[in-house]
Design a protein around this motif. Structure first.
Motif, PDB file in Angstrom:
ATOM      1  N   GLY A 318      30.979  48.044  44.445  1.00  0.00           N
ATOM      2  CA  GLY A 318      30.672  48.489  45.806  1.00  0.00           C
ATOM      3  C   GLY A 318      30.267  47.343  46.715  1.00  0.00           C
ATOM      4  O   GLY A 318      30.563  47.352  47.910  1.00  0.00           O
ATOM      5  N   ALA A 319      29.605  46.326  46.130  1.00  0.00           N
ATOM      6  CA  ALA A 319      29.188  45.146  46.901  1.00  0.00           C
ATOM      7  C   ALA A 319      30.270  44.068  46.930  1.00  0.00           C
ATOM      8  O   ALA A 319      30.044  42.984  47.471  1.00  0.00           O
ATOM      9  N   ARG A 320      31.433  44.340  46.292  1.00  0.00           N
ATOM     10  CA  ARG A 320      32.581  43.428  46.278  1.00  0.00           C
ATOM     11  C   ARG A 320      32.278  42.098  45.602  1.00  0.00           C
ATOM     12  O   ARG A 320      32.771  41.045  46.018  1.00  0.00           O
ATOM     13  N   GLN A 321      31.506  42.143  44.556  1.00  0.00           N
ATOM     14  CA  GLN A 321      31.195  40.940  43.768  1.00  0.00           C
ATOM     15  C   GLN A 321      31.909  41.043  42.412  1.00  0.00           C
ATOM     16  O   GLN A 321      31.306  41.377  41.396  1.00  0.00           O
ATOM     17  N   ILE A 322      33.204  40.746  42.403  1.00  0.00           N
ATOM     18  CA  ILE A 322      34.043  40.973  41.234  1.00  0.00           C
ATOM     19  C   ILE A 322      33.658  40.049  40.084  1.00  0.00           C
ATOM     20  O   ILE A 322      33.751  40.436  38.913  1.00  0.00           O
ATOM     21  N   HIS A 323      33.223  38.829  40.378  1.00  0.00           N
ATOM     22  CA  HIS A 323      32.855  37.911  39.300  1.00  0.00           C
ATOM     23  C   HIS A 323      31.683  38.460  38.489  1.00  0.00           C
ATOM     24  O   HIS A 323      31.592  38.231  37.276  1.00  0.00           O
ATOM     25  N   ARG A 324      30.795  39.205  39.138  1.00  0.00           N
ATOM     26  CA  ARG A 324      29.667  39.797  38.418  1.00  0.00           C
ATOM     27  C   ARG A 324      30.113  41.002  37.583  1.00  0.00           C
ATOM     28  O   ARG A 324      29.499  41.323  36.568  1.00  0.00           O
ATOM     29  N   VAL A 325      31.176  41.666  38.011  1.00  0.00           N
ATOM     30  CA  VAL A 325      31.735  42.756  37.212  1.00  0.00           C
ATOM     31  C   VAL A 325      32.257  42.215  35.882  1.00  0.00           C
ATOM     32  O   VAL A 325      31.989  42.770  34.809  1.00  0.00           O
ATOM     33  N   GLN A 326      33.004  41.118  35.944  1.00  0.00           N
ATOM     34  CA  GLN A 326      33.532  40.507  34.715  1.00  0.00           C
ATOM     35  C   GLN A 326      32.402  39.973  33.844  1.00  0.00           C
ATOM     36  O   GLN A 326      32.450  40.078  32.609  1.00  0.00           O
ATOM     37  N   GLU A 327      31.386  39.437  34.464  1.00  0.00           N
ATOM     38  CA  GLU A 327      30.236  38.930  33.711  1.00  0.00           C
ATOM     39  C   GLU A 327      29.531  40.063  32.964  1.00  0.00           C
ATOM     40  O   GLU A 327      29.064  39.888  31.829  1.00  0.00           O
ATOM     41  N   ALA A 328      29.465  41.236  33.585  1.00  0.00           N
ATOM     42  CA  ALA A 328      28.843  42.387  32.929  1.00  0.00           C
ATOM     43  C   ALA A 328      29.645  42.818  31.709  1.00  0.00           C
ATOM     44  O   ALA A 328      29.080  43.181  30.666  1.00  0.00           O
ATOM     45  N   LEU A 329      30.966  42.800  31.811  1.00  0.00           N
ATOM     46  CA  LEU A 329      31.815  43.150  30.674  1.00  0.00           C
ATOM     47  C   LEU A 329      31.614  42.175  29.514  1.00  0.00           C
ATOM     48  O   LEU A 329      31.480  42.585  28.359  1.00  0.00           O
ATOM     49  N   LEU A 330      31.572  40.886  29.807  1.00  0.00           N
ATOM     50  CA  LEU A 330      31.353  39.883  28.761  1.00  0.00           C
ATOM     51  C   LEU A 330      29.992  40.056  28.096  1.00  0.00           C
ATOM     52  O   LEU A 330      29.869  39.962  26.864  1.00  0.00           O
ATOM     53  N   ALA A 331      28.974  40.328  28.886  1.00  0.00           N
ATOM     54  CA  ALA A 331      27.631  40.514  28.330  1.00  0.00           C
ATOM     55  C   ALA A 331      27.593  41.722  27.397  1.00  0.00           C
ATOM     56  O   ALA A 331      26.970  41.681  26.325  1.00  0.00           O
ATOM     57  N   ALA A 332      28.282  42.790  27.782  1.00  0.00           N
ATOM     58  CA  ALA A 332      28.317  43.993  26.948  1.00  0.00           C
ATOM     59  C   ALA A 332      29.020  43.725  25.619  1.00  0.00           C
ATOM     60  O   ALA A 332      28.583  44.200  24.561  1.00  0.00           O
ATOM     61  N   LEU A 333      30.088  42.943  25.644  1.00  0.00           N
ATOM     62  CA  LEU A 333      30.814  42.630  24.410  1.00  0.00           C
ATOM     63  C   LEU A 333      29.970  41.762  23.468  1.00  0.00           C
ATOM     64  O   LEU A 333      29.991  41.941  22.244  1.00  0.00           O
ATOM     65  N   LYS A 334      29.217  40.835  24.024  1.00  0.00           N
ATOM     66  CA  LYS A 334      28.341  40.003  23.196  1.00  0.00           C
ATOM     67  C   LYS A 334      27.264  40.846  22.503  1.00  0.00           C
ATOM     68  O   LYS A 334      26.973  40.659  21.319  1.00  0.00           O
ATOM     69  N   LEU A 335      26.673  41.779  23.269  1.00  0.00           N
ATOM     70  CA  LEU A 335      25.658  42.650  22.675  1.00  0.00           C
ATOM     71  C   LEU A 335      26.258  43.557  21.597  1.00  0.00           C
ATOM     72  O   LEU A 335      25.617  43.847  20.582  1.00  0.00           O
ATOM     73  N   THR A 336      27.486  44.006  21.808  1.00  0.00           N
ATOM     74  CA  THR A 336      28.155  44.846  20.819  1.00  0.00           C
ATOM     75  C   THR A 336      28.325  44.110  19.501  1.00  0.00           C
ATOM     76  O   THR A 336      28.031  44.642  18.420  1.00  0.00           O
ATOM     77  N   ALA A 337      28.809  42.863  19.563  1.00  0.00           N
ATOM     78  CA  ALA A 337      29.008  42.066  18.350  1.00  0.00           C
ATOM     79  C   ALA A 337      27.685  41.839  17.621  1.00  0.00           C
ATOM     80  O   ALA A 337      27.607  41.944  16.389  1.00  0.00           O
ATOM     81  N   LEU A 338      26.628  41.550  18.371  1.00  0.00           N
ATOM     82  CA  LEU A 338      25.318  41.321  17.771  1.00  0.00           C
ATOM     83  C   LEU A 338      24.802  42.586  17.088  1.00  0.00           C
ATOM     84  O   LEU A 338      24.273  42.541  15.961  1.00  0.00           O
TER      85      LEU A 338
END
Length: 461
Positions: A318-338
């Motif tokens: 909604g705030a048009r910050q796409i780089h932070r959207v991708q960063e959120a996806l990467l963070a979620a994947l790291k937590l999943t692996a852990l």
């Protein structure tokens, strides 16, 4: 002349402070993900731990028909809850996006109207399930006393589906505004009520499975009440306007309908597995039921990510910050692996204790041992699929998650389980685990492609 307090457009729950700005559009993404997922996991773990404990109570009644009944009733209940979760996903995604775009009033208007729609749908579904419980259970392979016990459980619990749907929706609104702690309190309330009442109902009043069902209904009532209390101060509810029902249903339903279809895939695949296990007797069904209760507790963090990362992605979109959207996806994947790595270690060490705790016998022992020592690793790919689905639902591609989930539930389950069944219940479990590897991998690759394509579209608009 109407007084201000009589204004129907004024929020039902008063706001004592100015509306807070979208909190996920700045600051550390990893911190936001850890905070949201961590608090969400605590609430989910408490709920599922109580459910696991409840199953333990039933298993200590030394009646295999009761433990099998829990397995059959739970398989049907998963379908009901999946519909509720799908509507909640739509509600959270739309309100989070509006809040990120600083349209708080519109978010409140949409949410208030859609809550009424959600409760009505849940009421119809709950009553239909209670009415047709016996034939539905028969389709799963339940028969005799196990079928009758499971039907009794559903007759008591299913009409209370609107309560759990309402509680989930209010908790979702709390996550949408970024209030992770109060969202956690909603689920914790239900867990505490259930933990206190289960032993009283089952053992103290000697009500057995019926006592567990009554405890579940009271816990759902507590969750709904807690949701209203904890949402106070956020100005997210008002008396719904008639004119808002159509727009809210179209807007939120555009995400909720495919999300419901997506969420129905998982219990549909589970129904097929339960039916396959039923061919090998009650010990096999009891072993599968034990796994079905271990998984939500062990992977609470992974499951919490699906509800926690969504608002972060939605607000930043909604705030048009796409780089932070991708960063959120990467963070979620790291937590999943852990999470999966840590869970594998714990379950591998504790598998003998689990087998003894639930008094498993025969092939049920083999099923649980194989899962705890090896097949638990397949949940890395389950986690990839869930996180990717969250991205699809919140980034405008909900039908992608529908496709991947149904692909896993059909092509990734039926042929694998059918082939594995030739080797007995253990083969069924191995087949189910192998099927998710392909679809989990493809889903997360597609999620990154979706995010990469967002920025040019955002710039055009």
């Amino acid at each position: 002349m109407p007084q201000p307090d009589d204004d129907p457009k004024k929020p039902i729950i008063p706001d004592d402070s100015p509306v807070r700005p979208a909190r996920f559009v700045h600051g550390s993404i990893m911190r936001h993900v850890v905070t949201m997922a961590g608090t969400g996991a605590i609430g989910l773990m408490a709920v599922f731990a109580v459910d696991l404990l409840n199953y333990g109570y039933i298993s200590h009644l030394h009646d295999k028909t009761l433990t099998a009944a829990i397995a059959f009733a739970t398989a049907v209940s998963y379908v009901q809850v999946s519909v509720s979760i799908g509507m909640t996903i739509g509600l959270g995604a739309c309100t989070g996006r509006l809040i990120g775009a600083r349209q708080h009033d519109e978010a409140r208007r949409m949410a208030s109207a859609f809550l009424v729609v959600m409760v009505a749908i849940a009421a119809v579904l709950g009553l239909l399930t209670a009415t047709f419980a016996m034939p539905l259970l028969g389709l799963l392979g339940a028969h005799g006393e196990a079928q009758q016990h499971a039907a009794t459980f559903l007759h008591i619990v299913s009409p209370a589906l609107p309560l759990v749907c309402l509680g989930m929706a209010l908790s979702s609104l709390l996550r949408a505004v970024g209030d992770a702690k109060r969202s956690m309190r909603v689920t914790l309330t239900g867990a505490v009520v259930s933990a206190c009442l289960d032993p009283i109902m089952i053992f103290g009043l000697h009500m057995g499975l019926e006592g567990a069902a009554i405890s579940t209904v009271l816990a759902r009532l507590a969750i709904a009440a807690s949701g209203f209390l904890n949402l106070r101060g956020h100005a997210m509810l008002e008396w719904p306007e008639r004119s808002a029902f159509g727009p809210s249903t179209r807007l939120i339903g555009g995400i909720a309908v495919p999300a419901i279809a997506t969420n129905l895939a998982t219990p549909t695949g589970a129904l097929f597995v339960t039916h396959a296990m039923a061919r090998f007797g009650l010990n096999a069904v009891s072993g599968q039921a034990t796994i079905d209760r271990i998984v939500p507790v062990a992977f609470s963090l992974v499951f919490a990510l699906t509800g926690s990362v969504g608002p972060i992605m939605a607000q930043n979109l909604g705030a048009r910050q796409i780089h932070r959207v991708q960063e959120a996806l990467l963070a979620a994947l790291k937590l999943t692996a852990l999470c999966v790595g840590a869970t594998w270690l714990v379950l591998a060490v504790a598998h003998n204790f689990i087998i003894q705790l639930f008094e498993l016998q025969g092939v049920g022992v083999d099923i649980v041992r194989l899962f705890c020592c090896w097949l638990v690793l397949s949940y890395m790919f389950v986690g990839l699929l869930f996180v990717a689905n969250t991205a699809f639902n919140n980034l405008g591609h909900p039908f992608y998650s529908t496709g991947f989930n149904w692909g896993r539930a059909t092509l990734g389950t039926i042929p694998f389980v059918w082939f594995g069944s030739a080797y007995g219940p253990v083969g069924i479990l191995v087949g189910q685990s192998l099927g998710v590897v392909l679809f989990g991998s493809l889903a997360v690759v597609t999620a990154f492609r979706v995010i990469r394509k967002l920025e040019p579209n955002i710039m055009k608009n």
